[in-house]
Design a protein around this motif. Structure first.
Motif, PDB file in Angstrom:
ATOM      1  N   ALA A 155       0.813  -1.320   0.042  1.00  0.00           N
ATOM      2  CA  ALA A 155      -0.011  -0.020   0.073  1.00  0.00           C
ATOM      3  C   ALA A 155       0.967   1.322   0.113  1.00  0.00           C
ATOM      4  CB  ALA A 155      -0.934  -0.134   1.336  1.00  0.00           C
ATOM      5  N   LEU A 156       1.876   1.249   0.802  1.00  0.00           N
ATOM      6  CA  LEU A 156       2.778   2.381   0.952  1.00  0.00           C
ATOM      7  C   LEU A 156       3.494   2.587  -0.387  1.00  0.00           C
ATOM      8  CD1 LEU A 156       3.993   4.499   2.814  1.00  0.00           C
ATOM      9  CD2 LEU A 156       5.856   2.847   3.382  1.00  0.00           C
ATOM     10  N   LEU A 157       4.328   1.530  -0.847  1.00  0.00           N
ATOM     11  CA  LEU A 157       4.865   1.696  -2.154  1.00  0.00           C
ATOM     12  C   LEU A 157       4.398   2.164  -3.310  1.00  0.00           C
ATOM     13  CD1 LEU A 157       7.560  -1.022  -1.700  1.00  0.00           C
ATOM     14  CD2 LEU A 157       8.210   1.303  -1.129  1.00  0.00           C
ATOM     15  N   THR A 158       2.899   1.442  -3.386  1.00  0.00           N
ATOM     16  CA  THR A 158       2.331   1.963  -4.570  1.00  0.00           C
ATOM     17  C   THR A 158       1.943   3.243  -4.735  1.00  0.00           C
ATOM     18  OG1 THR A 158       1.136  -0.453  -4.530  1.00  0.00           O
ATOM     19  CG2 THR A 158      -0.105   1.206  -5.692  1.00  0.00           C
ATOM     20  N   ILE A 159       1.404   3.905  -3.474  1.00  0.00           N
ATOM     21  CA  ILE A 159       0.967   5.411  -3.383  1.00  0.00           C
ATOM     22  C   ILE A 159       2.187   6.090  -3.755  1.00  0.00           C
ATOM     23  CG2 ILE A 159       0.133   7.144  -1.999  1.00  0.00           C
ATOM     24  CD1 ILE A 159      -1.775   4.934  -0.614  1.00  0.00           C
ATOM     25  N   LEU A 160       3.327   5.772  -3.056  1.00  0.00           N
ATOM     26  CA  LEU A 160       4.369   6.727  -3.053  1.00  0.00           C
ATOM     27  C   LEU A 160       5.213   6.478  -4.422  1.00  0.00           C
ATOM     28  CD1 LEU A 160       6.350   6.098   0.283  1.00  0.00           C
ATOM     29  CD2 LEU A 160       5.217   8.149  -0.581  1.00  0.00           C
ATOM     30  N   PHE A 161       5.236   5.309  -5.060  1.00  0.00           N
ATOM     31  CA  PHE A 161       5.918   5.206  -6.430  1.00  0.00           C
ATOM     32  C   PHE A 161       5.025   6.009  -7.522  1.00  0.00           C
ATOM     33  CE2 PHE A 161       9.048   1.622  -5.871  1.00  0.00           C
ATOM     34  CZ  PHE A 161       9.660   2.311  -4.592  1.00  0.00           C
ATOM     35  N   TYR A 162       3.558   5.743  -7.274  1.00  0.00           N
ATOM     36  CA  TYR A 162       2.654   6.241  -8.253  1.00  0.00           C
ATOM     37  C   TYR A 162       3.039   7.782  -8.290  1.00  0.00           C
ATOM     38  CZ  TYR A 162      -1.462   8.291 -10.579  1.00  0.00           C
ATOM     39  OH  TYR A 162      -2.374   8.820 -11.453  1.00  0.00           O
ATOM     40  N   GLU A 163       3.030   8.403  -7.218  1.00  0.00           N
ATOM     41  CA  GLU A 163       3.172  10.018  -6.989  1.00  0.00           C
ATOM     42  C   GLU A 163       4.524  10.183  -7.732  1.00  0.00           C
ATOM     43  OE1 GLU A 163       1.345  12.435  -5.663  1.00  0.00           O
ATOM     44  OE2 GLU A 163      -0.026  11.164  -4.648  1.00  0.00           O
ATOM     45  N   LYS A 164       5.630   9.542  -7.700  1.00  0.00           N
ATOM     46  CA  LYS A 164       6.790   9.895  -8.438  1.00  0.00           C
ATOM     47  C   LYS A 164       6.977   9.383  -9.801  1.00  0.00           C
ATOM     48  CE  LYS A 164      11.517   9.723  -7.319  1.00  0.00           C
ATOM     49  NZ  LYS A 164      11.872  11.293  -6.980  1.00  0.00           N
ATOM     50  N   TRP A 165       6.362   8.337 -10.250  1.00  0.00           N
ATOM     51  CA  TRP A 165       6.535   7.518 -11.538  1.00  0.00           C
ATOM     52  C   TRP A 165       5.333   7.222 -12.198  1.00  0.00           C
ATOM     53  CZ3 TRP A 165       9.999   5.327  -7.841  1.00  0.00           C
ATOM     54  CH2 TRP A 165      11.362   5.826  -7.769  1.00  0.00           C
ATOM     55  N   GLY A 166       4.098   7.680 -11.660  1.00  0.00           N
ATOM     56  CA  GLY A 166       2.956   7.340 -12.370  1.00  0.00           C
ATOM     57  C   GLY A 166       2.688   5.927 -12.550  1.00  0.00           C
ATOM     58  N   LEU A 167       1.996   5.347 -13.531  1.00  0.00           N
ATOM     59  CA  LEU A 167       1.480   4.005 -13.633  1.00  0.00           C
ATOM     60  C   LEU A 167       2.830   3.135 -13.739  1.00  0.00           C
ATOM     61  CD1 LEU A 167      -1.223   4.333 -16.530  1.00  0.00           C
ATOM     62  CD2 LEU A 167      -1.372   3.946 -14.104  1.00  0.00           C
ATOM     63  N   ILE A 168       4.242   3.439 -14.372  1.00  0.00           N
ATOM     64  CA  ILE A 168       5.275   2.471 -14.141  1.00  0.00           C
ATOM     65  C   ILE A 168       5.606   2.492 -12.775  1.00  0.00           C
ATOM     66  CG2 ILE A 168       7.638   2.437 -14.637  1.00  0.00           C
ATOM     67  CD1 ILE A 168       7.312   4.098 -17.142  1.00  0.00           C
ATOM     68  N   GLY A 169       5.220   3.255 -11.836  1.00  0.00           N
ATOM     69  CA  GLY A 169       5.560   3.090 -10.355  1.00  0.00           C
ATOM     70  C   GLY A 169       4.845   2.274  -9.593  1.00  0.00           C
ATOM     71  N   ILE A 170       3.556   1.852 -10.374  1.00  0.00           N
ATOM     72  CA  ILE A 170       2.654   0.835  -9.590  1.00  0.00           C
ATOM     73  C   ILE A 170       3.368  -0.676  -9.829  1.00  0.00           C
ATOM     74  CG2 ILE A 170       0.447  -0.277  -9.632  1.00  0.00           C
ATOM     75  CD1 ILE A 170      -0.719   2.441 -10.674  1.00  0.00           C
ATOM     76  N   GLY A 171       3.741  -0.658 -11.155  1.00  0.00           N
ATOM     77  CA  GLY A 171       4.320  -2.139 -11.443  1.00  0.00           C
ATOM     78  C   GLY A 171       5.681  -2.219 -10.568  1.00  0.00           C
ATOM     79  N   LEU A 172       6.497  -1.278 -10.537  1.00  0.00           N
ATOM     80  CA  LEU A 172       7.491  -1.211  -9.745  1.00  0.00           C
ATOM     81  C   LEU A 172       7.601  -1.670  -8.325  1.00  0.00           C
ATOM     82  CD1 LEU A 172      10.730  -0.824  -9.983  1.00  0.00           C
ATOM     83  CD2 LEU A 172      10.425   1.730  -9.606  1.00  0.00           C
ATOM     84  N   SER A 173       6.517  -0.832  -7.676  1.00  0.00           N
ATOM     85  CA  SER A 173       6.052  -1.256  -6.291  1.00  0.00           C
ATOM     86  C   SER A 173       5.922  -2.726  -6.213  1.00  0.00           C
ATOM     87  CB  SER A 173       5.052  -0.407  -5.916  1.00  0.00           C
ATOM     88  OG  SER A 173       3.918  -0.772  -6.302  1.00  0.00           O
ATOM     89  N   ILE A 174       5.017  -3.219  -7.045  1.00  0.00           N
ATOM     90  CA  ILE A 174       4.780  -4.829  -7.021  1.00  0.00           C
ATOM     91  C   ILE A 174       6.215  -5.580  -7.170  1.00  0.00           C
ATOM     92  CG2 ILE A 174       3.334  -6.667  -8.111  1.00  0.00           C
ATOM     93  CD1 ILE A 174       1.647  -4.430  -9.113  1.00  0.00           C
ATOM     94  N   PHE A 175       6.808  -5.128  -8.050  1.00  0.00           N
ATOM     95  CA  PHE A 175       8.332  -5.878  -8.015  1.00  0.00           C
ATOM     96  C   PHE A 175       9.013  -5.891  -7.024  1.00  0.00           C
ATOM     97  CE2 PHE A 175      12.549  -5.899  -9.364  1.00  0.00           C
ATOM     98  CZ  PHE A 175      12.746  -7.180  -9.979  1.00  0.00           C
ATOM     99  N   ILE A 176       9.152  -4.757  -6.274  1.00  0.00           N
ATOM    100  CA  ILE A 176       9.988  -4.622  -5.259  1.00  0.00           C
ATOM    101  C   ILE A 176       9.686  -5.434  -4.082  1.00  0.00           C
ATOM    102  CG2 ILE A 176      10.892  -2.800  -3.443  1.00  0.00           C
ATOM    103  CD1 ILE A 176      11.420  -1.004  -5.762  1.00  0.00           C
ATOM    104  N   ASN A 177       8.092  -5.245  -3.804  1.00  0.00           N
ATOM    105  CA  ASN A 177       7.563  -5.895  -2.706  1.00  0.00           C
ATOM    106  C   ASN A 177       7.679  -7.346  -2.723  1.00  0.00           C
ATOM    107  OD1 ASN A 177       5.817  -5.941  -0.491  1.00  0.00           O
ATOM    108  ND2 ASN A 177       4.003  -6.338  -1.620  1.00  0.00           N
TER     109      ASN A 177
END
Length: 488
Positions: free
Chosen positions: A380-402
């Protein structure tokens, strides 16, 4: 020889359950189309909200009996007196959790209606859901018995039949009763499932006495071990609700993209993991006292998962535009940005599932809870933070890192606690799978779409060919290779 036997039984079970899940997914797509057509946008939204509310109530009250029950039944010999008592305990405890859910739904009907739909207009839906919760909980006890006793043929047959009938009921209810058909379909389908599972999943009759003291012992055991699992599930749904609410506040479009990516990454590619849980978990629970056999079983399952999942990942990379347009529409093409890193996370997810079941088999519910709770909160935390920073790509990146962080910790813990090790061959295959996926990501960023599709298609053919060769070796005893030899 043992290793070969593991491959064959694991592959057979994964294939069978995978086919059933594909059928269920296909039927779900049909019901979604029917919902969109007959319910309209508002009705479809009500359906999603009600499903979320039902999941939250159910996860809060079931105490993870679907895991603990399977584990208990599968770890006891069928002719033991304890086996009969365990089945009775699971049945009664499951029914109790359904009654608790029903009471919660009735008492807080007005509150649940307002929290879910922002109006008390649908309070009677939650009162009616009491029937659904009781019926579903008893059905769950029959499913637990079939999974725990590894009576998979009967489980699959009933599953297919119930899903087909459920689809007919849903379409008819939506067509004739529109929005009111939502609650009607849920209740009718719960009763249909109850009828077929209670009739066809015949539990062996026994004269073993199940006293009040026995009930107290078993229930206390289920509550102690399952409360953390129930809290885990609840936290997971809650974190998903937070993410969904956040994206809904950003824009309805963003929420739609997120939901679509979840369907592809979790629902569609997750079929293999659902199939894994149905057979692999009870099988691992049976062999948990034999360290060498359990380690081998996990390695076999991980290897087979990679053989199946890697070609599927590459295929989606290659034809993502076509897949998204077919499943949704061209308006959903921005979902590709989420899939860039989101699809790569599935490699780590396959590891987490295969090795993570080791904790449940050892009844290490506390550590399993910590891993999943931290993972859900971090998601939840990474998805919101990464979306704020990188948009839709950030959502996928947060899933990957998690998934990556979970995999690193799970391996560290299981290696230290249970001396689990990945075999050298599976380790090489895991590294090779990551190399293929990362290469595809780089290629997708470097080349234009046409060249990328050609290259990705070639990579798919190579990875699929390798998987076919290994499956021919492990499962088919070189029948395909021998057939080619005879032809040429």
């Amino acid at each position: 020889m043992k290793e070969e036997k593991h491959y064959k039984t694991l592959f057979k079970a994964t294939s069978l359950f995978g086919l059933v899940e594909i059928l269920r997914l296909f039927l779900r797509i049909i019901t979604n189309v029917a919902a969109t057509h007959f319910l309209g946008t508002k009705g479809f939204g009500l359906l999603g909200l009600l499903e979320n509310a039902v999941q939250l109530i159910g996860s809060f009250a079931n105490f993870g009996i679907n895991f603990t029950g399977v584990r208990e039944i599968s770890s006891i010999k069928a002719n033991d007196e304890e086996y009969a008592k365990t089945i009775k305990a699971v049945t009664q405890f499951s029914l109790l959790t359904g009654i608790i859910s029903a009471i919660i739904s009735i008492i807080f009907a007005y509150n649940l209606s307002f929290i879910t739909f922002k109006t008390v207009e649908y309070f009677y839906w939650f009162i009616a859901l009491s029937v659904y919760f009781v019926a579903t909980s008893y059905t769950q006890s029959r499913i637990i018995y079939l999974e725990g006793s590894q009576n998979f043929q009967k489980l699959l047959r009933i599953n297919v039949l119930v899903n087909l009938l459920n689809t007919i009921v849903v379409i008819a209810a939506y067509y004739f009763f529109s929005t009111q058909g939502i609650i009607m379909a849920m209740i009718v389908n719960s009763l249909v499932a109850l009828l077929f599972y209670s009739t066809l999943s015949t539990v062996p009759k026994t004269k073993v006495k199940f006293s009040a003291e026995d009930r107290k012992i078993y229930f206390k055991k289920f509550i102690k071990s399952g409360s953390l699992l129930a809290l885990n599930t609840f936290i997971g749904f809650l974190c998903f609700f937070i993410i969904r609410t956040y994206f809904n506040n950003v824009s309805a479009e963003t929420l739609s993209f997120y939901n679509a990516s979840n369907l592809i990454i979790i629902a569609y590619l997750g079929i293999v993991f659902i199939a894994m849980g149905k057979f692999f978990f009870p099988k691992l629970s049976q062999s948990i006292d034999n360290r060498e056999q359990s380690v081998q079983l996990i390695n076999n399952q991980l290897e087979l998962s990679l053989l199946i999942i890697v070609p599927a990942i590459v295929l989606i990379y290659a034809f993502s535009d076509f897949i998204i347009k077919t499943l949704f529409s061209s308006a959903f093409l921005p979902v590709n940005q989420i899939l860039i890193f989101g699809l790569a996370s599935i490699v780590f997810r396959s590891f987490n599932y295969a090795v993570g079941y080791l904790l449940l088999s050892h009844q290490n519910f506390k550590q399993y809870f910590y891993i999943n709770a931290v993972s859900d909160l971090l998601n939840a935390l990474l998805t919101i933070l990464f979306y704020e920073k990188w948009g839709l790509i950030g959502i996928g990146l947060s899933i990957f890192i998690n998934y990556l962080l979970s995999a690193v910790y799970i391996y560290y813990y299981t290696n230290k606690k249970y001396a689990f090790k990945i075999s050298s061959f599976v380790k090489k295959q895991f590294v090779a799978s990551l190399f293929i996926v990362f290469a595809i990501i780089v290629l997708s960023l470097v080349f234009d779409k046409m060249y990328f599709k050609i290259i990705a298609s070639i990579v798919f053919l190579i990875s699929a060919g390798y998987s076919l060769i290994k499956i021919d070796e492990y499962i088919l005893d070189f029948k395909i290779r021998n057939k080619f030899k005879s032809l040429f």
